[in-house]
Design a protein around this motif. Structure first.
Motif, PDB file in Angstrom:
ATOM      1  N   TRP A  33       0.833  -1.281  -0.110  1.00 27.62           N
ATOM      2  CA  TRP A  33      -0.038  -0.036   0.054  1.00 27.62           C
ATOM      3  C   TRP A  33       0.861   1.184   0.016  1.00 27.62           C
ATOM      4  O   TRP A  33       0.759   2.206  -0.953  1.00 27.62           O
ATOM      5  CB  TRP A  33      -0.920  -0.083   1.218  1.00 27.62           C
ATOM      6  CG  TRP A  33      -1.865   1.087   1.472  1.00 27.62           C
ATOM      7  CD1 TRP A  33      -2.005   2.163   0.460  1.00 27.62           C
ATOM      8  CD2 TRP A  33      -2.856   1.196   2.319  1.00 27.62           C
ATOM      9  NE1 TRP A  33      -2.836   3.150   0.993  1.00 27.62           N
ATOM     10  CE2 TRP A  33      -3.604   2.360   2.341  1.00 27.62           C
ATOM     11  CE3 TRP A  33      -3.124   0.319   3.524  1.00 27.62           C
ATOM     12  CZ2 TRP A  33      -4.509   2.981   3.239  1.00 27.62           C
ATOM     13  CZ3 TRP A  33      -4.112   0.866   4.441  1.00 27.62           C
ATOM     14  CH2 TRP A  33      -4.863   2.210   4.288  1.00 27.62           C
ATOM     15  N   LYS A  34       1.846   1.217   0.933  1.00 26.62           N
ATOM     16  CA  LYS A  34       2.613   2.338   1.083  1.00 26.62           C
ATOM     17  C   LYS A  34       3.648   2.431  -0.298  1.00 26.62           C
ATOM     18  O   LYS A  34       3.637   3.764  -0.765  1.00 26.62           O
ATOM     19  CB  LYS A  34       3.627   2.329   2.315  1.00 26.62           C
ATOM     20  CG  LYS A  34       4.627   3.513   2.366  1.00 26.62           C
ATOM     21  CD  LYS A  34       3.937   4.687   2.741  1.00 26.62           C
ATOM     22  CE  LYS A  34       5.066   5.905   3.037  1.00 26.62           C
ATOM     23  NZ  LYS A  34       4.372   7.181   2.995  1.00 26.62           N
ATOM     24  N   VAL A  37       1.283   3.977  -3.153  1.00 27.17           N
ATOM     25  CA  VAL A  37       0.781   5.583  -3.207  1.00 27.17           C
ATOM     26  C   VAL A  37       2.186   6.258  -3.360  1.00 27.17           C
ATOM     27  O   VAL A  37       2.117   7.158  -4.107  1.00 27.17           O
ATOM     28  CB  VAL A  37       0.367   5.719  -1.681  1.00 27.17           C
ATOM     29  CG1 VAL A  37       0.371   7.240  -1.241  1.00 27.17           C
ATOM     30  CG2 VAL A  37      -0.836   5.166  -1.498  1.00 27.17           C
ATOM     31  N   THR A  38       3.547   5.645  -2.984  1.00 24.37           N
ATOM     32  CA  THR A  38       4.633   6.630  -3.285  1.00 24.37           C
ATOM     33  C   THR A  38       5.028   6.268  -4.568  1.00 24.37           C
ATOM     34  O   THR A  38       5.253   7.558  -5.223  1.00 24.37           O
ATOM     35  CB  THR A  38       5.882   6.047  -2.275  1.00 24.37           C
ATOM     36  OG1 THR A  38       5.424   6.096  -0.872  1.00 24.37           O
ATOM     37  CG2 THR A  38       7.109   6.940  -2.521  1.00 24.37           C
ATOM     38  N   PRO A  44      -3.859  12.023  -2.427  1.00 20.13           N
ATOM     39  CA  PRO A  44      -4.381  11.559  -1.122  1.00 20.13           C
ATOM     40  C   PRO A  44      -6.062  11.526  -0.923  1.00 20.13           C
ATOM     41  O   PRO A  44      -6.496  10.713  -0.354  1.00 20.13           O
ATOM     42  CB  PRO A  44      -4.233  12.480   0.054  1.00 20.13           C
ATOM     43  CG  PRO A  44      -2.960  13.146  -0.579  1.00 20.13           C
ATOM     44  CD  PRO A  44      -3.088  13.152  -1.989  1.00 20.13           C
ATOM     45  N   PRO A  49      -2.113   7.592   2.337  1.00 20.99           N
ATOM     46  CA  PRO A  49      -1.107   6.628   2.910  1.00 20.99           C
ATOM     47  C   PRO A  49      -1.421   5.865   4.299  1.00 20.99           C
ATOM     48  O   PRO A  49      -2.359   6.541   4.828  1.00 20.99           O
ATOM     49  CB  PRO A  49       0.131   7.582   2.949  1.00 20.99           C
ATOM     50  CG  PRO A  49      -0.203   8.823   3.018  1.00 20.99           C
ATOM     51  CD  PRO A  49      -1.590   8.886   2.440  1.00 20.99           C
ATOM     52  N   PRO A  50      -0.816   4.774   4.519  1.00 22.86           N
ATOM     53  CA  PRO A  50      -1.231   4.256   5.679  1.00 22.86           C
ATOM     54  C   PRO A  50      -1.178   4.915   6.944  1.00 22.86           C
ATOM     55  O   PRO A  50      -2.139   4.804   7.785  1.00 22.86           O
ATOM     56  CB  PRO A  50      -0.387   2.760   5.588  1.00 22.86           C
ATOM     57  CG  PRO A  50       0.186   2.769   4.367  1.00 22.86           C
ATOM     58  CD  PRO A  50       0.301   4.083   3.782  1.00 22.86           C
ATOM     59  N   GLU A  51       0.078   5.768   6.931  1.00 26.02           N
ATOM     60  CA  GLU A  51       0.202   6.525   8.212  1.00 26.02           C
ATOM     61  C   GLU A  51      -1.003   7.378   8.295  1.00 26.02           C
ATOM     62  O   GLU A  51      -1.340   7.810   9.825  1.00 26.02           O
ATOM     63  CB  GLU A  51       1.443   7.191   8.152  1.00 26.02           C
ATOM     64  CG  GLU A  51       1.910   8.035   7.195  1.00 26.02           C
ATOM     65  CD  GLU A  51       2.280   7.602   6.068  1.00 26.02           C
ATOM     66  OE1 GLU A  51       2.749   8.307   5.163  1.00 26.02           O
ATOM     67  OE2 GLU A  51       2.288   6.307   5.558  1.00 26.02           O
ATOM     68  N   THR A  53      -4.234   7.278   7.263  1.00 25.37           N
ATOM     69  CA  THR A  53      -5.259   6.267   7.954  1.00 25.37           C
ATOM     70  C   THR A  53      -5.153   5.923   9.199  1.00 25.37           C
ATOM     71  O   THR A  53      -6.321   5.904   9.947  1.00 25.37           O
ATOM     72  CB  THR A  53      -5.328   5.032   6.805  1.00 25.37           C
ATOM     73  OG1 THR A  53      -5.339   5.488   5.363  1.00 25.37           O
ATOM     74  CG2 THR A  53      -6.695   4.184   7.001  1.00 25.37           C
ATOM     75  N   ASP A 228      -9.366   9.950   4.717  1.00 23.08           N
ATOM     76  CA  ASP A 228      -8.802   9.462   5.652  1.00 23.08           C
ATOM     77  C   ASP A 228      -9.542   8.365   6.316  1.00 23.08           C
ATOM     78  O   ASP A 228      -9.181   7.222   6.900  1.00 23.08           O
ATOM     79  CB  ASP A 228      -7.729  10.208   6.457  1.00 23.08           C
ATOM     80  CG  ASP A 228      -6.926  10.737   5.780  1.00 23.08           C
ATOM     81  OD1 ASP A 228      -6.529  10.552   4.557  1.00 23.08           O
ATOM     82  OD2 ASP A 228      -6.247  11.941   6.129  1.00 23.08           O
TER      83      ASP A 228
END
Length: 260
Positions: A33-34, A37-38, A44, A49-51, A53, A228
């Motif tokens: 996932w990360k 996204v990167t 967004p 990103p996971p953080e 969420t 998010d």
């Protein structure tokens, strides 16, 4: 005492190994996932990103927790009703060909009716609350339990049935002491599928009726562009379905250990 002491570490090790697989899989999913996204520069507002969420989950922990409790309540109540209806119909169909020919087509027709199409009728009849959620869960969940239960009731060993007839057992005793225990693996096969579907159908009912729960939380988050929070609620719903599936499997092992 020595056997008990030796068994405890073995059970702890088994539980640790059982939990390790899902944890590793979840970690792999988060890494992918990360990375996605990167690498692909996903905005967004499409996929946070996971953080982000995780931060939304921590900031809205109380709201998400309440929604989970309400969805679990709706799903559990509907699943209990679906289980009772499915077992009752399966027992009726196995014991009566006339009932099978008369009622089974109606049951199949009810199951094939799209929930979205009949949702307005359900809301008018049962209101915008737990009633509609329970009915939707029952419609979605009872059929796999019923089909598997019918298969299980029909696969009972003939020698066990003959023995119960020789002993003068009634139909109720025959069902409770022979058919139902032998059908438990089949019933749990349907219950595992129905349990995960119950969460999704309860969320669908909340979405359609506006009743509080994870479904309405996801809808509200999407409406207010709180992406998010939306993703946090979706991830929680997935984890919830997985935990229910695992709990159903654990109960099955406990109740059917006598077969081995």
């Amino acid at each position: 005492m020595a056997d008990v002491a030796a068994t405890a570490p073995n059970r702890a090790g088994s539980l640790l190994r059982a939990a390790l697989g899902p944890l590793v899989f979840a970690l792999v999913i988060v890494v992918i996932w990360k990375a996605a996204v990167t690498v692909f520069a996903v905005p967004p507002y499409i996929m946070p990103p996971p953080e982000a969420t995780l931060a939304a989950f921590e900031a809205n922990f109380g709201k998400i927790g309440l929604s989970v409790a309400l969805t679990l309540r709706n799903a559990a109540a509907g699943l209990v009703v679906a289980f009772l209806v499915a077992i009752g119909l399966a027992a009726l169909f196995v014991n009566s060909q006339k009932a099978t020919h008369a009622v089974l087509p109606i049951v199949i027709g009810l199951r094939t009716a799209p929930v979205l199409a009949i949702a307005p009728i359900l809301i008018m009849v049962f209101g915008r609350g737990i009633g509609t959620a329970i009915v939707v869960v029952v419609i979605v969940s009872f059929f796999p339990i019923m089909v598997n239960a019918m298969k299980g009731f029909s696969s009972t060993r003939k020698n066990a049935l003959e023995l119960m007839h020789v002993l003068g057992a009634s139909r109720v005793q025959l069902f409770l002491k022979v058919r139902f225990p032998f059908a438990l693996p089949f019933i749990f096969a349907g219950l595992r599928s129905a349990a995960t579907s119950a969460i999704l159908s309860a969320m669908l009912a909340e979405w359609l009726s506006g009743a509080p729960g994870l479904g309405s939380l996801i809808l509200d988050a999407a409406s207010y562009r709180k992406n998010d929070l939306l993703w946090a609620a979706v991830v929680v719903s997935m984890l919830l379905a997985y935990l229910i599936f695992s709990a159903t499997t654990l109960v099955e092992k406990r109740l059917t250990s006598w077969r081995s």
